[in-house]
Each structure stands twice: as structure tokens, then as C-alpha cells.
Design a protein around this motif. Sequence first.
Motif, PDB file in Angstrom:
ATOM      1  N   LYS A  50      -5.791   3.696  10.690  1.00 37.79           N
ATOM      2  CA  LYS A  50      -4.829   3.102  11.132  1.00 37.79           C
ATOM      3  C   LYS A  50      -4.213   2.322  10.103  1.00 37.79           C
ATOM      4  N   GLU A  51      -3.047   2.527   9.611  1.00 34.66           N
ATOM      5  CA  GLU A  51      -2.477   1.530   8.505  1.00 34.66           C
ATOM      6  C   GLU A  51      -1.561   0.413   9.134  1.00 34.66           C
ATOM      7  N   ARG A  52      -1.157  -0.519   8.160  1.00 32.78           N
ATOM      8  CA  ARG A  52      -0.511  -1.673   8.839  1.00 32.78           C
ATOM      9  C   ARG A  52       1.004  -1.607   9.177  1.00 32.78           C
ATOM     10  N   TYR A  53       1.524  -0.464   8.430  1.00 29.64           N
ATOM     11  CA  TYR A  53       3.067  -0.356   8.841  1.00 29.64           C
ATOM     12  C   TYR A  53       3.299   1.137   9.090  1.00 29.64           C
ATOM     13  N   SER A  54       2.402   2.110   9.404  1.00 26.90           N
ATOM     14  CA  SER A  54       2.464   3.251   9.527  1.00 26.90           C
ATOM     15  C   SER A  54       1.302   4.050  10.519  1.00 26.90           C
ATOM     16  N   ASP A  55       1.559   4.750  11.255  1.00 32.26           N
ATOM     17  CA  ASP A  55       0.754   5.923  11.908  1.00 32.26           C
ATOM     18  C   ASP A  55       0.352   7.056  11.342  1.00 32.26           C
ATOM     19  N   ASP A  56       1.177   7.332  10.330  1.00 28.72           N
ATOM     20  CA  ASP A  56       1.198   8.760   9.604  1.00 28.72           C
ATOM     21  C   ASP A  56      -0.238   9.205   9.282  1.00 28.72           C
ATOM     22  N   SER A  57      -1.125   8.456   8.747  1.00 25.43           N
ATOM     23  CA  SER A  57      -2.288   9.068   8.511  1.00 25.43           C
ATOM     24  C   SER A  57      -3.327   9.516   9.680  1.00 25.43           C
ATOM     25  N   LEU A  58      -2.791   8.974  10.959  1.00 26.54           N
ATOM     26  CA  LEU A  58      -3.305   9.495  12.291  1.00 26.54           C
ATOM     27  C   LEU A  58      -2.746  10.652  12.665  1.00 26.54           C
ATOM     28  N   ARG A  59      -1.497  10.957  12.094  1.00 22.88           N
ATOM     29  CA  ARG A  59      -0.723  12.190  12.621  1.00 22.88           C
ATOM     30  C   ARG A  59       0.037  13.097  11.364  1.00 22.88           C
ATOM     31  N   PRO A  60      -1.377  13.801  10.822  1.00 24.22           N
ATOM     32  CA  PRO A  60      -0.986  14.388   9.653  1.00 24.22           C
ATOM     33  C   PRO A  60      -0.471  15.690   9.620  1.00 24.22           C
ATOM     34  N   ALA A  61       0.205  16.394   8.828  1.00 24.05           N
ATOM     35  CA  ALA A  61       0.390  17.663   9.060  1.00 24.05           C
ATOM     36  C   ALA A  61      -0.835  18.464   8.425  1.00 24.05           C
ATOM     37  N   LEU A  62      -1.212  19.427   9.209  1.00 22.77           N
ATOM     38  CA  LEU A  62      -2.384  20.412   8.764  1.00 22.77           C
ATOM     39  C   LEU A  62      -2.098  22.024   8.882  1.00 22.77           C
ATOM     40  N   GLN A  63      -2.481  22.646   8.119  1.00 22.34           N
ATOM     41  CA  GLN A  63      -2.438  24.086   8.030  1.00 22.34           C
ATOM     42  C   GLN A  63      -3.508  24.763   8.416  1.00 22.34           C
ATOM     43  N   LEU A  64      -3.691  25.556   9.389  1.00 25.13           N
ATOM     44  CA  LEU A  64      -4.931  26.343   9.745  1.00 25.13           C
ATOM     45  C   LEU A  64      -5.599  27.032   8.611  1.00 25.13           C
ATOM     46  N   ALA A  65      -4.677  27.636   7.734  1.00 24.13           N
ATOM     47  CA  ALA A  65      -5.231  28.292   6.670  1.00 24.13           C
ATOM     48  C   ALA A  65      -6.345  27.419   5.972  1.00 24.13           C
ATOM     49  N   ASP A  66      -6.179  26.313   5.832  1.00 25.95           N
ATOM     50  CA  ASP A  66      -7.053  25.255   4.991  1.00 25.95           C
ATOM     51  C   ASP A  66      -8.208  25.232   5.639  1.00 25.95           C
ATOM     52  N   TYR A  67      -8.344  25.623   6.936  1.00 24.21           N
ATOM     53  CA  TYR A  67      -9.761  25.595   7.625  1.00 24.21           C
ATOM     54  C   TYR A  67     -10.244  27.106   8.181  1.00 24.21           C
ATOM     55  N   LYS A  68      -9.941  27.926   7.463  1.00 26.86           N
ATOM     56  CA  LYS A  68     -10.085  29.345   7.982  1.00 26.86           C
ATOM     57  C   LYS A  68     -11.607  29.555   8.316  1.00 26.86           C
TER      58      LYS A  68
END
Length: 551
Positions: free
Chosen positions: A320-338
Motif C-alpha cells: 500500500k502506497e501513501r498516495y495510491s492504491d495502484d500497486s494493490l490493483r495492477p493490470a495483469l495479463q493471463l499470458a504472463d502466467y500461462k
Amino acid sequence: MAWYDSAVFYHIYPLGLCGCKKENTGEAEYHFDILKEWAQHIAKMNFTAIYIGPLFESVGHGYETTDYKKVDIRLGSNHDFKEYVQYCHELGLHVIVDGVFNHVGREFFAFRDVKEKREASAYCNWFCNLNFSGNNEYNDGFCYENWGGYNLLVKLNQQNPQVQEYLFDVIRFWVSEFDIDGIRLDAADVLDFGFMKAMRQVANDVKEDFWLMGEVIHGDYSRWVNDEMLHSVTNYELHKGLYSGHNDHNYFEIAHSIKRLNDICRGRRLYTFVDNHDVARIASKLQNKAHLPLVTILLYTVYGIPSVYYGSEFGIEGKKERYSDDSLRPALQLADYKNAATENPCTRLITALGKIRQQTKALSLGDYKELLLTNRQYAFSRDPNGTSVVVTVNNDENPAQIHVAAGNGGAYVGALSGMKVPVEQGQINVTLQPNSGEIWIPEEGGAEEPEHTPIEPVKFKAVKVEVAMPVTEPENVQTKDLRPESSGQAAKVTAPEHKIEVPTNKAYEEMTIEELQQAILDKMAKNGPITDQMRRDVYHNSLINWVKSFR
């Protein structure tokens, strides 16, 4: 038994997962084809339900609702979501969505009417504590009660019958139009109790086994979870214990929470999780990553309704960042975890646990009984109708021999390892390897075919996900003001290059403009993370509104 009593949830924050724009500019995006691919992945991992939200049309992070009957245009259309729910149902997945009923965004139709007509608006009683003698940073010429100190989130008056009926009609709409199976109530810990009791009646009528689950942080959960109000709430107490109990080598904390909550909730199942869209990833919270399999085994086997947050099945990190929750809500691609199903031990474990839970009804229905408890070893049983399933975990760096009560006669099989141990004088005697756990099932009457998935916790490593994060203190950021009074031109926000330290004993009248701005942000930070929009309000928009106030 209702479907949710044995459910295993997969939690999706769709605006993040799909990499949607941070601000709603009205430009349509289409992501439900991607979400259908994720639904296939979810079903293959033996989940039985999806919690996806927020979905209502909003201006930013999703919880400042502008239209309750429209899917956020950054995700797709209403038709797209209707097809998505139907697709999930065909895969055997139930679907619940966020119900953001405590507050609305400033562009919600009723609040726009108040801004335009002031005291003459027919919707003045829709909002809490409107005061037309005050003002706010938007220069509305009035002030109002908000959520969490953020005027971006305008608090609804849930005691108003018109507001109640409007929101109940929203529930009926989402069931009739999309066939959803339940609602997770955002900020349920501050919702009006009378409102929730009336909502329970709507839930009982709108669809068989329609599920109401509420976001509650602290307190006596039985105040919300009962026959008159909600079916379940978020189990934040156990969430904390699951990671700190391992970090501190203190299974007493976990066992105490489980017993206490089971006693006060009288057998009602709480929504159990180890991370979500508001808190750091479990892989980031654990000091010893070898404990992750133990936490996951407990998540799936203690009394409750387990939930896994998207990406955590791959062991990704996120703080959890001080000014943002972006690191908790990332964009993911299933292909990266095939290859995750075969190569990632975390993915393999969660897939195996999902299958074991589906095949072993004791893990959903069985009573909980503590069998053994030390700082570093813990065992309990789940026992429906006299058939005990035994769970054992060891958070020590050394092997541990334990002896725990089991059924009479026969043998038990380790559902994860396939190891068989005999029952001797009503006990099983097992050796737990360092940082390991097992689910022991009676050889007869348990899982049909225990999954043979040896756990390799020592080899497990969390995966770091790179997220494009905003600069902590933005400088010369270009952004668009979404409020109707905006000219639509890009707004330039200038913040100090370094955080200004404001003396705690300095009077506001003696502060510089920069110190006042920092003092405002410091006060806002006490109520939660500071967003980019909030910094814009302090550093730029407040000055613009001030200028506009002059004749």
C-alpha cells in the motif's frame, strides 16, 4: 444448504485488472472478453464464485457512483456484463457485485440537482447534513456529510424512504437485468441498520439464496451478521491474525480469533481473506515467504467462506502506497502466467485446495474443534456427523512430531501429499516438515481422490509486479478536471518537490500557503490514502474555485 455456505470466492477489482483509465472521460472501453478468459482460469482453479467490483458508472476509482444502473463505460456495456454473468453461470460460477450504497459521487443526478437548485431541490433530504450556510473546497456554497473526510464521496441519507426505495430498485434491476447472485455492501460498518434490515427483506424476495455480504472492519460482527440483516461480513480480525500470527510465530493469536468469532457469530460463516484491493498483498506482509502455503491452507480450512484476490494465486507482491492504491490493483495479463498451473507452487496449491474443499464437505459444513496449540504448531478438526477431517500446520524451521485425536480405526490420508497414517488408540501421529501443513482425511468417506501435490514452501518466492505508479509528490502533472464547472482544458498541478514539514504548534494564521496546503493533506491522510484527485483539489482546484468566487 445455500450455495454460498460452500463457496470459494475469487475477488476481482476490474478497473485495475483490465488496466482501465484512472479517470472516466466518457470514452468506451471493452474488457469483458478478457474477463471471460479470466473466468475460465478461475473455474480451472476450482473456485465456485466471483466477487467483481466496483461496476457502477463512476468518475474514478469506482466508489464515487454516478449511475447505479449503468456498467462503468471503461469496462464495457450493460449487454456485455449480462453476457459475462451468463457465461460465468455456465462455468458453474456465482457472481456478486459491489453495492456502493453509503455514498455517491458528486455527479450523481440527485446531487447535481442540489448544486443547481440549492434549497429548492427536491433531493435535499437525500443527503446527510446539508448546510447551505457553509462551503467546501469545491465552492458549492454549501457543505455536507461525506465518507472518510472526502467530499468527493457524498453521504446518502439511508433513513429517507425515497432513498431506500431507489436503492432497493437498483438491487431489483441488477437481478432482473443481469441475474447476479448477491451483493457485497461497501462500507457496511457505517450503513444504517434499519436500511440493512429492509434490504434483507428485498434480498429474500428478489432471488432464492441471494447473498448479502458487508464490508466491516472492526467491532462485534454479530451486530451485522444475523437473521435480520447480512449473511456475512469481511473477517478483518482473522485477516490480521493470519499474517501476524505467522510473522510472530504465534498460533495463539489465530486460534483465539477463530474461537472468539465462532462463539459470537453462532455458526454463521464470515468472509475470510488474506488480502484484497485495500490492503497489502499477503506475499508482501509475510516476513518469511515460506509461510505463504501455511496461510493459504488455513484460509481454505478454517470455519468461513474463503476468498483469493486476483493475482495472489501467482504469489504476486503489492504494498500500500501513501498516495495510491495502484500497486494493490495492477493490470495483469493471463499470458504472463500461462505455465503457473504446473510451475508456480502457489498456483498449484490453491488449485489443489479448491478441489479438496469441493470434494470434502467437512471443510464447508463441519464444526471447528481445536486439537493442539503451541506457538509454532496448530491442529484442529472439521467434524460433520462424526467424520473428522484434521488440519495440521507447523511454522517452525524444524520438523515437529504431533499427536492429535482422530476417528476410531482405519487410517488417514494427507490430501496434499498422499501420505497415509494409521489411527492408533484414537490418534494419528504425524511428523510435520519445516514450514509445512497438511489436511488429513479419513481413508473412507473423505475426498474421492486426494490431490497429490507436494508442497515446496522453502522454494517459494513471491513475484514482484511492476506497476506504473504516480510520483509521490507530483510536479507539473497534466490532468483534466471532471467537474461540470471545468473548462475542459488541461489543468496544471504544481506541488512542492519535497514534503513540507509543518510545525505542530504553528497557528494556521501564521502558516505560508504551502504549509497550509500540506496541513490540509496531513489531516486528510488520517482518514485514508491521499489520491491524485485530492492533491489536485488542494494544490490547484481550490485556488481556481477561489478565483471564480470573485465577481
